[in-house]
Write a protein that holds these residues in place. Structure first.
Motif, PDB file in Angstrom:
ATOM      1  N   ALA A 357       0.878  -1.158  -0.188  1.00 54.95           N
ATOM      2  CA  ALA A 357      -0.082  -0.096   0.125  1.00 54.95           C
ATOM      3  C   ALA A 357       0.799   1.296   0.177  1.00 54.95           C
ATOM      4  O   ALA A 357       0.552   2.259  -0.629  1.00 54.95           O
ATOM      5  CB  ALA A 357      -0.885   0.047   1.281  1.00 54.95           C
ATOM      6  N   MET A 358       1.836   1.257   0.815  1.00 56.46           N
ATOM      7  CA  MET A 358       2.801   2.419   1.089  1.00 56.46           C
ATOM      8  C   MET A 358       3.622   2.677  -0.472  1.00 56.46           C
ATOM      9  O   MET A 358       3.680   3.980  -0.717  1.00 56.46           O
ATOM     10  CB  MET A 358       3.951   2.278   1.963  1.00 56.46           C
ATOM     11  CG  MET A 358       3.444   2.174   3.285  1.00 56.46           C
ATOM     12  SD  MET A 358       4.377   1.226   4.471  1.00 56.46           S
ATOM     13  CE  MET A 358       5.829   2.535   4.589  1.00 56.46           C
ATOM     14  N   THR A 359       3.658   1.571  -1.361  1.00 57.32           N
ATOM     15  CA  THR A 359       4.197   1.858  -2.518  1.00 57.32           C
ATOM     16  C   THR A 359       3.697   2.635  -3.472  1.00 57.32           C
ATOM     17  O   THR A 359       4.149   3.084  -4.460  1.00 57.32           O
ATOM     18  CB  THR A 359       4.890   0.499  -3.152  1.00 57.32           C
ATOM     19  OG1 THR A 359       3.845  -0.044  -3.531  1.00 57.32           O
ATOM     20  CG2 THR A 359       5.792  -0.151  -2.421  1.00 57.32           C
ATOM     21  N   CYS A 360       2.030   2.706  -3.100  1.00 53.34           N
ATOM     22  CA  CYS A 360       1.430   3.767  -4.170  1.00 53.34           C
ATOM     23  C   CYS A 360       1.508   4.948  -4.109  1.00 53.34           C
ATOM     24  O   CYS A 360       1.375   5.932  -4.842  1.00 53.34           O
ATOM     25  CB  CYS A 360      -0.213   3.452  -3.603  1.00 53.34           C
ATOM     26  SG  CYS A 360      -0.827   1.747  -3.929  1.00 53.34           S
ATOM     27  N   VAL A 361       2.293   5.430  -2.825  1.00 48.37           N
ATOM     28  CA  VAL A 361       2.412   7.035  -2.643  1.00 48.37           C
ATOM     29  C   VAL A 361       3.930   7.253  -2.530  1.00 48.37           C
ATOM     30  O   VAL A 361       4.241   8.521  -2.312  1.00 48.37           O
ATOM     31  CB  VAL A 361       1.660   7.356  -1.422  1.00 48.37           C
ATOM     32  CG1 VAL A 361       0.329   7.112  -1.464  1.00 48.37           C
ATOM     33  CG2 VAL A 361       2.018   6.739  -0.077  1.00 48.37           C
ATOM     34  N   CYS A 362       4.985   6.322  -2.553  1.00 45.77           N
ATOM     35  CA  CYS A 362       6.250   6.751  -2.411  1.00 45.77           C
ATOM     36  C   CYS A 362       6.869   6.594  -3.676  1.00 45.77           C
ATOM     37  O   CYS A 362       6.180   6.630  -4.726  1.00 45.77           O
ATOM     38  CB  CYS A 362       7.020   5.872  -1.437  1.00 45.77           C
ATOM     39  SG  CYS A 362       7.306   4.121  -2.104  1.00 45.77           S
ATOM     40  N   SER A 363       8.184   6.771  -3.831  1.00 41.35           N
ATOM     41  CA  SER A 363       8.823   6.875  -5.033  1.00 41.35           C
ATOM     42  C   SER A 363       9.325   5.695  -5.849  1.00 41.35           C
ATOM     43  O   SER A 363       9.497   5.615  -6.889  1.00 41.35           O
ATOM     44  CB  SER A 363      10.026   8.029  -4.976  1.00 41.35           C
ATOM     45  OG  SER A 363      11.093   7.305  -4.271  1.00 41.35           O
ATOM     46  N   VAL A 364       9.303   4.541  -5.121  1.00 45.21           N
ATOM     47  CA  VAL A 364       9.757   3.385  -5.767  1.00 45.21           C
ATOM     48  C   VAL A 364       8.671   2.243  -5.208  1.00 45.21           C
ATOM     49  O   VAL A 364       7.362   2.130  -5.474  1.00 45.21           O
ATOM     50  CB  VAL A 364      11.220   3.024  -5.418  1.00 45.21           C
ATOM     51  CG1 VAL A 364      11.940   3.609  -6.698  1.00 45.21           C
ATOM     52  CG2 VAL A 364      11.535   3.308  -4.128  1.00 45.21           C
ATOM     53  N   GLY A 365       9.223   1.022  -4.649  1.00 47.07           N
ATOM     54  CA  GLY A 365       8.396  -0.132  -4.568  1.00 47.07           C
ATOM     55  C   GLY A 365       8.792  -0.901  -3.335  1.00 47.07           C
ATOM     56  O   GLY A 365       9.435  -0.401  -2.362  1.00 47.07           O
ATOM     57  N   LEU A 366       8.337  -2.085  -3.463  1.00 47.99           N
ATOM     58  CA  LEU A 366       9.100  -3.083  -2.644  1.00 47.99           C
ATOM     59  C   LEU A 366      10.514  -3.398  -2.746  1.00 47.99           C
ATOM     60  O   LEU A 366      10.835  -3.999  -3.706  1.00 47.99           O
ATOM     61  CB  LEU A 366       8.246  -4.547  -2.523  1.00 47.99           C
ATOM     62  CG  LEU A 366       6.713  -4.227  -2.609  1.00 47.99           C
ATOM     63  CD1 LEU A 366       5.911  -5.986  -3.017  1.00 47.99           C
ATOM     64  CD2 LEU A 366       6.272  -4.246  -1.137  1.00 47.99           C
ATOM     65  N   ASP A 367      11.251  -2.771  -1.699  1.00 50.31           N
ATOM     66  CA  ASP A 367      12.649  -2.802  -1.985  1.00 50.31           C
ATOM     67  C   ASP A 367      13.369  -3.368  -0.691  1.00 50.31           C
ATOM     68  O   ASP A 367      13.022  -3.070   0.428  1.00 50.31           O
ATOM     69  CB  ASP A 367      12.873  -1.322  -1.957  1.00 50.31           C
ATOM     70  CG  ASP A 367      14.393  -1.106  -2.644  1.00 50.31           C
ATOM     71  OD1 ASP A 367      14.965  -1.932  -3.198  1.00 50.31           O
ATOM     72  OD2 ASP A 367      14.936   0.132  -2.417  1.00 50.31           O
ATOM     73  N   MET A 368      14.321  -4.148  -1.066  1.00 51.63           N
ATOM     74  CA  MET A 368      15.161  -4.873  -0.069  1.00 51.63           C
ATOM     75  C   MET A 368      14.240  -5.634   0.967  1.00 51.63           C
ATOM     76  O   MET A 368      14.466  -5.294   2.062  1.00 51.63           O
ATOM     77  CB  MET A 368      16.046  -3.819   0.547  1.00 51.63           C
ATOM     78  CG  MET A 368      17.230  -3.454  -0.497  1.00 51.63           C
ATOM     79  SD  MET A 368      18.149  -4.845  -1.140  1.00 51.63           S
ATOM     80  CE  MET A 368      19.176  -5.403   0.072  1.00 51.63           C
ATOM     81  N   ILE A 369      13.671  -6.574   0.518  1.00 50.85           N
ATOM     82  CA  ILE A 369      12.742  -7.213   1.372  1.00 50.85           C
ATOM     83  C   ILE A 369      13.091  -8.746   1.165  1.00 50.85           C
ATOM     84  O   ILE A 369      13.248  -9.108  -0.106  1.00 50.85           O
ATOM     85  CB  ILE A 369      11.168  -6.979   1.029  1.00 50.85           C
ATOM     86  CG1 ILE A 369      10.782  -5.558   1.108  1.00 50.85           C
ATOM     87  CG2 ILE A 369      10.355  -8.292   1.821  1.00 50.85           C
ATOM     88  CD1 ILE A 369       9.479  -5.105   0.717  1.00 50.85           C
ATOM     89  N   ALA A 370      13.564  -9.325   2.263  1.00 49.50           N
ATOM     90  CA  ALA A 370      13.910 -10.735   2.351  1.00 49.50           C
ATOM     91  C   ALA A 370      12.666 -11.625   2.758  1.00 49.50           C
ATOM     92  O   ALA A 370      11.965 -11.253   3.484  1.00 49.50           O
ATOM     93  CB  ALA A 370      15.209 -10.991   3.452  1.00 49.50           C
ATOM     94  N   VAL A 371      12.407 -12.718   1.737  1.00 48.96           N
ATOM     95  CA  VAL A 371      11.617 -13.609   1.966  1.00 48.96           C
ATOM     96  C   VAL A 371      11.986 -15.065   2.003  1.00 48.96           C
ATOM     97  O   VAL A 371      13.188 -15.385   1.843  1.00 48.96           O
ATOM     98  CB  VAL A 371      10.237 -13.548   0.927  1.00 48.96           C
ATOM     99  CG1 VAL A 371       9.648 -12.232   0.822  1.00 48.96           C
ATOM    100  CG2 VAL A 371      10.985 -13.854  -0.564  1.00 48.96           C
ATOM    101  N   ALA A 372      11.211 -15.920   2.775  1.00 51.32           N
ATOM    102  CA  ALA A 372      11.891 -17.240   2.842  1.00 51.32           C
ATOM    103  C   ALA A 372      12.118 -17.877   1.499  1.00 51.32           C
ATOM    104  O   ALA A 372      11.843 -17.864   0.367  1.00 51.32           O
ATOM    105  CB  ALA A 372      10.599 -18.196   3.251  1.00 51.32           C
ATOM    106  N   GLY A 373      13.044 -18.680   1.439  1.00 51.87           N
ATOM    107  CA  GLY A 373      13.881 -19.546   0.477  1.00 51.87           C
ATOM    108  C   GLY A 373      12.716 -20.404  -0.438  1.00 51.87           C
ATOM    109  O   GLY A 373      13.052 -20.594  -1.501  1.00 51.87           O
ATOM    110  N   ASP A 374      11.702 -20.854   0.210  1.00 51.14           N
ATOM    111  CA  ASP A 374      10.797 -21.871  -0.197  1.00 51.14           C
ATOM    112  C   ASP A 374       9.649 -20.949  -1.005  1.00 51.14           C
ATOM    113  O   ASP A 374       8.766 -21.577  -1.504  1.00 51.14           O
ATOM    114  CB  ASP A 374      10.205 -22.767   0.671  1.00 51.14           C
ATOM    115  CG  ASP A 374       9.552 -22.269   1.841  1.00 51.14           C
ATOM    116  OD1 ASP A 374       9.288 -20.834   1.989  1.00 51.14           O
ATOM    117  OD2 ASP A 374       8.991 -22.866   2.594  1.00 51.14           O
TER     118      ASP A 374
END
Lengths: 453, 89
Positions: A357-374
């Motif tokens: 939701a925040m990416t709708c109003v900021c300058s970029v997007g989903l950035d530097m987010i670690a998720v599970a390897g599977d």
């Protein structure tokens, strides 16, 4: 006439609030380097980059000491390699990435960007080869950054590429699993990518740019937070005014550095990117600005509104301070690079879905987010599709830089070190599959707002 | 070229003498001095002109930094323009 208070204020911004110029980025066109023989092409680009950027680092250091303003990175961006290398008779561009890495290290810069392809409407042969080369290219180099633009307001979304990028990200993670999947931190997927962005990992020298340009990315979340600390009970009009004034001051420093760098290097000035770019250091966080506005923790209801105000006020304040503003220009919200974001995730206040939701109003997007390897390639692709759709419909840049860390699961965390920071593995709330949706492929048509002619 | 010299540290005898000596030796002209002591801490801002000086800015910065750190002073030398651009429209 400057006053003692002005001098004290500027120096306090630099020493206590970590005001810095994040990067001087030299954009270099490689379009004249084309050659059917890939070895000759690599020699051409190596020679052009090392010659053009020979004095970039020294000039940056000189300006830094003369004005007493830290300049954290010196970088180079080049023509998307899918375009520059397309004439080569080859089935892999990995040697090109290695030549970029070698040239970048030779001139002493921190990053080189442009191992990129622009495929929002479709692939050329060069685009296909480039995208297939990404995992190996990022595994066998250290400071090369890669980006793929797969959507735009004008062209829609290339869903074949969306599907492919999920797999490419997984493969990149696998090939760099011994280094916490660091390859994925150097790979960003865009919708509406600007061709003059000086920030990594998404910088490339756009096709409509001049032969060479100097662009500067300014930073300074700590300065904005400090300014808000002085107006604790003010209403939002005053909050916005204060942010604007601060952004103006920050950007003026960027403009000065850009003008000096441009003159000394004999390279035209491109743009100032007036972004609030956080670092993992204490006091350099965008999340803490949002919290200073009255949120108990970043991610609480109200976060999107706070970020919208911040992003807009930064642009308005910075606009008048520079003759040319471009790039991403707004507030960045990279999770691992922001101490406040990291702590909000650890507290359970900030989720991947709220970040979307925040990416709708900021300058970029989903950035530097670690998720599970599977997490499956299809799920990563589907997250990319969601972000690209937000960018396409809202006529703004959006990006995805996800890191599916092999062997890690929710509850673990991962440390990339340096400016890239550390990140707890973030859960994806819905456990349901997007497989059949991603398998369709094809193109999502351009939205109605693209028909402006 | 006009420079701003800022000096911060614990107060003691001879700070101004030391800094002005170094500037004089290098033909750097002092245009303006503003100094005060707050709770035992010495604060000074000087505007100086080094057009007629032969020394390079980086060398002057190095000398002042080294001499300053010998007596626990933080001495910065910056080109005046960074303050001009930030505080003037």
């Amino acid at each position: 006439m400057i006053t003692i208070n002005d001098i004290m204020e500027t120096n306090r911004m630099i020493t206590e609030n970590k005001l810095d110029v994040r990067t001087i980025t030299m954009g270099i066109s490689l379009r004249d380097c084309a050659h059917p023989n890939i070895e000759q092409f690599c020699r051409n680009i190596y020679d052009k980059i090392t010659k053009s950027a020979e004095f970039l680092v020294k000039t940056g250091a000189d300006i830094e000491s003369e004005y007493g303003i830290p300049i954290i990175h010196k970088r180079v961006s080049v023509t998307p390699i899918a375009i520059a290398a397309e004439a080569c008779k080859t089935d892999t561009y990995v040697p090109v990435a290695e030549a970029l890495d070698k040239a970048a290290k030779e001139v002493g810069i921190n990053f080189i960007g442009g191992f990129s392809a622009l495929v929002e409407k479709g692939y050329t042969n060069g685009d296909k080869i480039l995208i297939k080369s990404i995992p190996q290219a990022l595994a066998s180099t250290d400071i090369v950054c890669s980006s793929v633009n797969l959507g735009s307001t004008k062209a829609g979304i290339n869903m074949d590429c969306v599907r492919e990028m999920g797999e490419i990200i997984k493969r990149t993670a696998e090939l760099t699993r011994d280094r916490e999947a660091i390859g994925c931190a150097k790979l960003v997927v865009f919708s509406n990518a600007p061709g003059d962005n000086p920030f990594m990992a998404g910088a490339f020298h756009g096709v409509s740019e001049a032969e060479k340009v100097i662009s500067v990315g300014v930073s300074g979340p700590g300065v904005v937070k400090h300014a808000l600390e002085d107006i604790k009970s003010a209403d939002f009009s005053e909050v916005a005014e204060t942010i604007k004034k601060t952004a103006y001051k920050i950007t003026r420093v960027g403009q000065l550095v850009a003008r000096e760098a441009s003159q000394r290097l004999g390279v035209p000035f491109g743009i100032i990117d007036l972004s609030l770019a956080p670092t993992p250091a204490v006091g350099d966080s965008v999340a803490h600005i949002l919290e200073e506005m009255g949120l108990e923790s970043c991610g609480a209801p109200g976060t999107t509104a706070a970020l919208a105000l911040l992003n807009d006020a930064v642009k308005k304040g910075g606009l008048m301070a520079s003759s040319h503003v471009g790039g991403l220009s707004g507030a960045f919200i990279p999770v691992s690079e922001d101490a406040g974001m990291i702590s909000a995730v650890e507290k359970g206040s900030l989720s991947l879905e709220k970040l979307e939701a925040m990416t709708c109003v900021c300058s970029v997007g989903l950035d530097m987010i670690a998720v599970a390897g599977d997490v499956s390639a299809a799920t990563i692709s589907a997250i990319i599709a969601d972000e690209a759709a937000i960018g396409m419909i809202n006529n703004k840049t959006t990006a995805v830089r996800l890191i599916p860390v092999p062997g890690k699961k929710v509850g673990d965390s991962v440390n990339f070190g340096g400016l890239l920071g550390r990140c707890p593995i973030m859960p994806i709330k819905s456990q349901y599959s997007s497989e059949a949706f991603i398998a369709r492929g094809g193109r999502i048509p351009a939205p109605i707002r693209s028909l402006t002619n | 070229m006009k420079l701003v010299v800022t000096i911060v540290g614990k107060d003691r005898v001879g700070i101004i003498a030391m800094v002005s000596n170094i500037l004089a030796e290098n033909n750097v002209n002092i245009l303006n001095i503003n100094q005060n002591i707050m709770e035992g801490f010495f604060n000074m801002v000087m505007i100086v002109e080094m057009t007629d000086s032969k020394i390079k800015l980086q060398e002057l910065q190095k000398i002042l930094k080294e001499k300053g750190s010998e007596i626990n002073l933080d001495i910065k030398v910056q080109h005046q323009d960074i303050f001009n651009v930030m505080h003037n429209v």
